[in-house]
Design a protein around this motif. Structure first.
Motif, PDB file in Angstrom:
ATOM      1  N   SER A 124       0.682  -1.217  -0.029  1.00  0.00           N
ATOM      2  CA  SER A 124       0.031   0.082   0.163  1.00  0.00           C
ATOM      3  C   SER A 124       0.862   1.103   0.043  1.00  0.00           C
ATOM      4  CB  SER A 124      -0.890  -0.103   1.293  1.00  0.00           C
ATOM      5  OG  SER A 124      -1.849  -1.131   1.280  1.00  0.00           O
ATOM      6  N   ALA A 125       1.920   1.208   0.778  1.00  0.00           N
ATOM      7  CA  ALA A 125       2.758   2.526   1.010  1.00  0.00           C
ATOM      8  C   ALA A 125       3.469   2.750  -0.062  1.00  0.00           C
ATOM      9  CB  ALA A 125       3.501   2.148   2.167  1.00  0.00           C
ATOM     10  N   ALA A 126       4.022   1.612  -0.698  1.00  0.00           N
ATOM     11  CA  ALA A 126       4.921   1.896  -1.950  1.00  0.00           C
ATOM     12  C   ALA A 126       4.150   2.168  -3.178  1.00  0.00           C
ATOM     13  CB  ALA A 126       5.776   0.458  -2.499  1.00  0.00           C
ATOM     14  N   LEU A 127       3.021   1.735  -3.406  1.00  0.00           N
ATOM     15  CA  LEU A 127       1.916   2.010  -4.192  1.00  0.00           C
ATOM     16  C   LEU A 127       1.932   3.557  -4.193  1.00  0.00           C
ATOM     17  CD1 LEU A 127       0.094   1.380  -6.649  1.00  0.00           C
ATOM     18  CD2 LEU A 127      -1.609   0.903  -5.019  1.00  0.00           C
ATOM     19  N   GLY A 128       1.410   4.043  -2.907  1.00  0.00           N
ATOM     20  CA  GLY A 128       1.173   5.350  -2.641  1.00  0.00           C
ATOM     21  C   GLY A 128       2.290   6.259  -3.424  1.00  0.00           C
ATOM     22  N   MET A 129       3.640   5.849  -3.112  1.00  0.00           N
ATOM     23  CA  MET A 129       4.711   6.553  -3.606  1.00  0.00           C
ATOM     24  C   MET A 129       4.806   6.421  -5.071  1.00  0.00           C
ATOM     25  SD  MET A 129       7.297   5.088  -0.709  1.00  0.00           S
ATOM     26  CE  MET A 129       7.157   5.744   1.171  1.00  0.00           C
ATOM     27  N   ALA A 130       4.601   5.368  -5.445  1.00  0.00           N
ATOM     28  CA  ALA A 130       4.769   5.280  -7.159  1.00  0.00           C
ATOM     29  C   ALA A 130       3.639   6.076  -7.706  1.00  0.00           C
ATOM     30  CB  ALA A 130       4.699   3.810  -7.304  1.00  0.00           C
ATOM     31  N   ARG A 140      10.735   7.483 -11.046  1.00  0.00           N
ATOM     32  CA  ARG A 140      11.315   6.666  -9.870  1.00  0.00           C
ATOM     33  C   ARG A 140      10.417   5.159  -9.511  1.00  0.00           C
ATOM     34  NH1 ARG A 140       8.609   8.207  -5.217  1.00  0.00           N
ATOM     35  NH2 ARG A 140       7.766  10.408  -5.335  1.00  0.00           N
ATOM     36  N   HIS A 141      10.759   4.507  -8.959  1.00  0.00           N
ATOM     37  CA  HIS A 141       9.990   3.314  -8.521  1.00  0.00           C
ATOM     38  C   HIS A 141       9.563   3.173  -7.016  1.00  0.00           C
ATOM     39  CE1 HIS A 141      12.151   2.180 -12.340  1.00  0.00           C
ATOM     40  NE2 HIS A 141      11.223   0.934 -12.479  1.00  0.00           N
ATOM     41  N   GLY A 142       8.525   2.664  -6.792  1.00  0.00           N
ATOM     42  CA  GLY A 142       8.200   2.314  -5.519  1.00  0.00           C
ATOM     43  C   GLY A 142       8.258   0.703  -5.443  1.00  0.00           C
ATOM     44  N   ALA A 168       1.446   2.840 -12.462  1.00  0.00           N
ATOM     45  CA  ALA A 168       2.402   3.326 -11.729  1.00  0.00           C
ATOM     46  C   ALA A 168       3.649   2.115 -11.476  1.00  0.00           C
ATOM     47  CB  ALA A 168       2.083   3.525 -10.323  1.00  0.00           C
ATOM     48  N   ASN A 169       4.830   2.518 -11.587  1.00  0.00           N
ATOM     49  CA  ASN A 169       6.077   1.725 -11.574  1.00  0.00           C
ATOM     50  C   ASN A 169       6.285   1.134 -10.164  1.00  0.00           C
ATOM     51  OD1 ASN A 169       6.582   2.407 -14.393  1.00  0.00           O
ATOM     52  ND2 ASN A 169       7.977   3.961 -13.855  1.00  0.00           N
ATOM     53  N   LEU A 170       5.514   0.149  -9.848  1.00  0.00           N
ATOM     54  CA  LEU A 170       5.583  -0.442  -8.434  1.00  0.00           C
ATOM     55  C   LEU A 170       6.248  -1.945  -8.694  1.00  0.00           C
ATOM     56  CD1 LEU A 170       4.822  -0.807  -5.530  1.00  0.00           C
ATOM     57  CD2 LEU A 170       2.648  -1.863  -6.555  1.00  0.00           C
ATOM     58  N   ASN A 262      13.668  -1.486 -15.959  1.00  0.00           N
ATOM     59  CA  ASN A 262      13.212  -0.893 -17.477  1.00  0.00           C
ATOM     60  C   ASN A 262      11.893  -1.203 -17.868  1.00  0.00           C
ATOM     61  OD1 ASN A 262      15.916   0.181 -17.621  1.00  0.00           O
ATOM     62  ND2 ASN A 262      16.892  -1.731 -18.386  1.00  0.00           N
ATOM     63  N   MET A 263      11.081  -1.827 -17.092  1.00  0.00           N
ATOM     64  CA  MET A 263       9.503  -2.167 -17.341  1.00  0.00           C
ATOM     65  C   MET A 263       8.892  -1.031 -16.758  1.00  0.00           C
ATOM     66  SD  MET A 263       9.700  -6.317 -16.750  1.00  0.00           S
ATOM     67  CE  MET A 263      10.870  -7.243 -17.843  1.00  0.00           C
ATOM     68  N   GLU A 264       7.696  -0.984 -17.430  1.00  0.00           N
ATOM     69  CA  GLU A 264       6.616  -0.190 -17.091  1.00  0.00           C
ATOM     70  C   GLU A 264       5.672  -0.927 -16.272  1.00  0.00           C
ATOM     71  OE1 GLU A 264       6.659   3.238 -17.397  1.00  0.00           O
ATOM     72  OE2 GLU A 264       8.454   3.315 -17.950  1.00  0.00           O
ATOM     73  N   GLY A 265       4.796  -0.162 -15.128  1.00  0.00           N
ATOM     74  CA  GLY A 265       3.881  -0.665 -14.738  1.00  0.00           C
ATOM     75  C   GLY A 265       4.101  -1.558 -13.317  1.00  0.00           C
ATOM     76  N   PRO A 266       3.051  -2.696 -12.961  1.00  0.00           N
ATOM     77  CA  PRO A 266       3.192  -3.167 -11.641  1.00  0.00           C
ATOM     78  C   PRO A 266       3.871  -4.519 -12.036  1.00  0.00           C
ATOM     79  CG  PRO A 266       0.991  -3.287 -12.177  1.00  0.00           C
ATOM     80  CD  PRO A 266       1.701  -2.244 -13.197  1.00  0.00           C
ATOM     81  N   GLN A 267       5.260  -4.704 -11.198  1.00  0.00           N
ATOM     82  CA  GLN A 267       5.749  -5.880 -11.548  1.00  0.00           C
ATOM     83  C   GLN A 267       5.856  -6.709 -10.229  1.00  0.00           C
ATOM     84  OE1 GLN A 267       7.099  -6.405 -14.673  1.00  0.00           O
ATOM     85  NE2 GLN A 267       6.277  -4.335 -15.004  1.00  0.00           N
TER      86      GLN A 267
END
Length: 616
Positions: A124-130, A140-142, A168-170, A262-267
């Motif tokens: 949840s926190a990292a998603l908010g940051m991303a 930048r990444h979360g 988001a780059n999570l 180097n990837m976009e979106g949730p990983q």
């Protein structure tokens, strides 16, 4: 001779990123040896930190921290992170008074991007940051690093469900070590264990090595795993799933993380690690070495009876087994704290009535409510600080329906080295306002046993709240007798001042009472309060003083004040408890002195109040 020449040259992740990649395994060896040496001197969490050495190095090596935000779930696995982010020398003060915390703290370092210590918050926190980075146009990444135990909690899945539809780059890193504090439970754990130990995977690997050779097999292994792992579980949430990979293999970790960067979106990256990695004693018994005191790193932790006092947790453990032997309706529930809450013996003796629901406090309470509806007598063994996570369930599912669910609340009050996130500072405050609750505060070990029995006999929601560690050494009586609900007891008859103690502060109150010639009362019940006794005390005393190891706001002292107000009594009252701030980590004695709740401070504060009353 410098024992850690490479590690001593690293004070920031930028310096780590300047190292040639071939030096990283040596750095990992030095870092792991340093952690064993350091924790052996200070105490702390060991097994989990030894398991994340390579993962920590790889994350800081690949990502541009602190620009890229790493959120460590639970946070007790961040010692390597602390060492690599400029706190190597400060590790000597780990978890000590005015030293660095055993968990991430935003006020401690820019690299501690989010304060954690309770599980399952990282995604949840990292998603908010991303998402914030996306909104601000920042590249930048979360990154959330979460264990398989923490992944079992509902909050983690709430976050996954939301993250999968976010642009988001999570990156979610599942650190799968097949263990939280207690052995993990639940369907997800079984899936993860099965994919690593199943015959299909093992057979596929052996066949690949025969045909292709070990080197080439490793290169295609990720593709092979894709056919036989439950990647769809996370891909259905909208994540690009990668793994599982060996979390101790830097040659696998670093290229994988570089690709993900180097990837976009949730990983979603699934890494497999081993708790205690590299320290044979911790590998053999990761539970014993999860949270440790000081120890000899060569000899290891010396187990066995110390001959010391019984702890309150042991009192609860013994009572639980004794009560279960008498009443087959007793069901014991723990949210992933079998060892800490004293349920090891119960599980061995009554396995069919033992339920570890995983890190799922909300579920634990409502599950107990369901059992109670069908005539069972559930006992939920839970830490004070973790009960906070299930407050709605306590009110709505248990208290509102007046169900006989019993809470055995461990770690009430200050807990020492784990600090602000783990102090049981608020439970009296948040329990006393809930209708139908009975809340008891034992002053010693024997009273704890009798109160547990009293709660058991009560046909409604109840809580027995006891501290970490041992008490005054009172030997619990085998015979169990219920205490009359809502009745305190006068332990010392005196004049002028009446000290009303809730819990183990009674013993300081008795010593202060001797100095002052004061009356001392063991209140025993925070709810229902002994209103009659309070009113009687006001008739013969000039000052009432309440003592509790709980937040002063809305605590047990407030209940005494309410009694005075409702009876239109104007006897002065002095409420002593935990101040209105978060209290740091440190030795228990030091902390009680700092907040002026030790014996000397209590005596001085009362004398000052008496002087003030005389002059006014």
């Amino acid at each position: 001779m410098n024992t850690y020449p490479l590690l001593d040259s690293i004070n920031t992740p930028a310096e780590l990123r300047a190292l040639p990649r071939e030096q990283l395994p040596k750095l990992a060896d030095e870092l792991r040896a340093f952690l064993v040496e350091s924790v052996s001197r200070t105490g702390g969490h060991l097994s989990s930190n030894l398991g994340t050495v390579e993962l920590t190095i790889a994350l800081h090596y690949v990502f541009d921290t602190p620009g890229d935000r790493i959120v460590w779930d639970v946070g007790h696995q961040t010692y390597a992170h602390k060492v690599l982010t400029g706190r190597r020398e400060a590790m000597a003060s780990l978890r000590q008074y005015q030293g660095i915390s055993g968990f991430p703290r935003r006020c401690e370092s820019d690299y501690d991007t989010f304060g954690t210590a309770h599980s399952s918050t990282s995604i949840s926190a990292a998603l908010g940051m991303a998402v914030a980075a996306k909104q601000k146009g920042e590249d930048r990444h979360g990154i959330a690093v979460i264990g398989d135990g923490a992944m079992s909690a509902g909050m983690a899945f709430e976050a996954l469900n939301n993250a999968g539809v976010m642009d988001a780059n999570l990156l979610v890193v599942l650190n799968d070590n097949e263990m939280s504090i207690s052995p993990p439970v639940g369907a997800l754990t079984k899936i993860l264990a099965r994919l690593l130990s199943g015959r299909t995977y093992a057979a596929a690997r052996r066949a690949g090595e025969k045909v292709l050779g070990a080197s080439l097999t490793r290169k295609v292994e990720e593709h092979v795993k894709g056919f036989i792992t439950p990647s769809t579980l996370f891909e259905e949430f909208g994540f690009n799933y990668l793994g599982p990979i060996d979390g101790h293999d830097l040659d696998a970790l670093i290229p994988t993380l570089q690709n993900i960067r180097n990837m976009e979106g949730p990983q979603f990256l699934h890494v497999v690690t081993r708790k205690g990695q590299g320290y044979k004693l911790a590998e053999a018994d990761p539970t014993l070495y999860h949270g440790v005191g000081k120890f000899d790193q060569a000899a290891g932790i010396q187990s066995g009876k110390s001959g010391g006092k019984l702890t309150f947790t042991q009192v609860f453990s013994d009572w639980l087994c004794d009560m279960a032997a008498q009443d087959e309706r007793l069901m014991a529930i723990t949210p992933a704290m079998r060892e800490g809450s004293g349920l090891v013996r119960f599980e061995q003796e009554f396995p069919q009535r033992y339920f570890d629901v995983g890190i799922a406090e909300q579920h634990a309470l409502t599950f107990a409510a369901g059992l109670a509806c069908e005539g069972m007598k559930p006992v939920v063994a839970i830490y004070s600080t973790f009960l906070q996570r299930a407050y709605d369930q306590l009110i709505h599912d248990i208290a509102l329906q007046n169900l006989p669910v019993m809470l055995a609340i461990d770690r009430g009050g200050l807990v020492g080295a784990d600090g602000a996130t783990h102090h049981g500072a608020f439970d009296l405050s948040y329990l006393l306002c809930v209708p139908n609750m009975v809340v008891m505060t034992p002053s010693d070990e024997n009273e704890c046993r009798q109160m547990l029995y009293t709660a058991w006999q009560h046909e409604g929601p109840s809580a027995v709240r006891y501290p970490r560690g041992s008490g005054c050494g009172a030997v619990p009586q085998t015979e169990m007798q219920a205490i009359q609900l809502g009745k305190g007891e006068i332990r010392r008859q005196g004049q002028r001042v009446a000290l009303l103690a809730f819990g183990t502060l009674l013993h300081d109150a008795l010593r202060v009472g001797e100095e002052l010639g004061a009356t001392v009362v063991n209140m025993r019940f925070a709810k229902p309060i002994d209103a009659q006794l309070v009113r009687e005390l006001t008739a013969s005393h000039e000052l009432l003083v309440t003592l509790e190891e709980n937040a002063i706001i809305s605590g047990a002292g407030s209940e005494v004040a309410r009694v005075l107000e409702e009876a239109a009594l104007n006897t002065p009252i002095m409420r002593l408890g935990l101040p209105d701030r978060f209290i740091d980590h440190g030795d228990q004695t030091q902390l009680m002195h700092e907040i002026a709740l030790d014996q000397a401070a209590i005596l001085q504060r009362i004398r000052e109040r008496l002087d003030h009353l005389r002059h006014s």
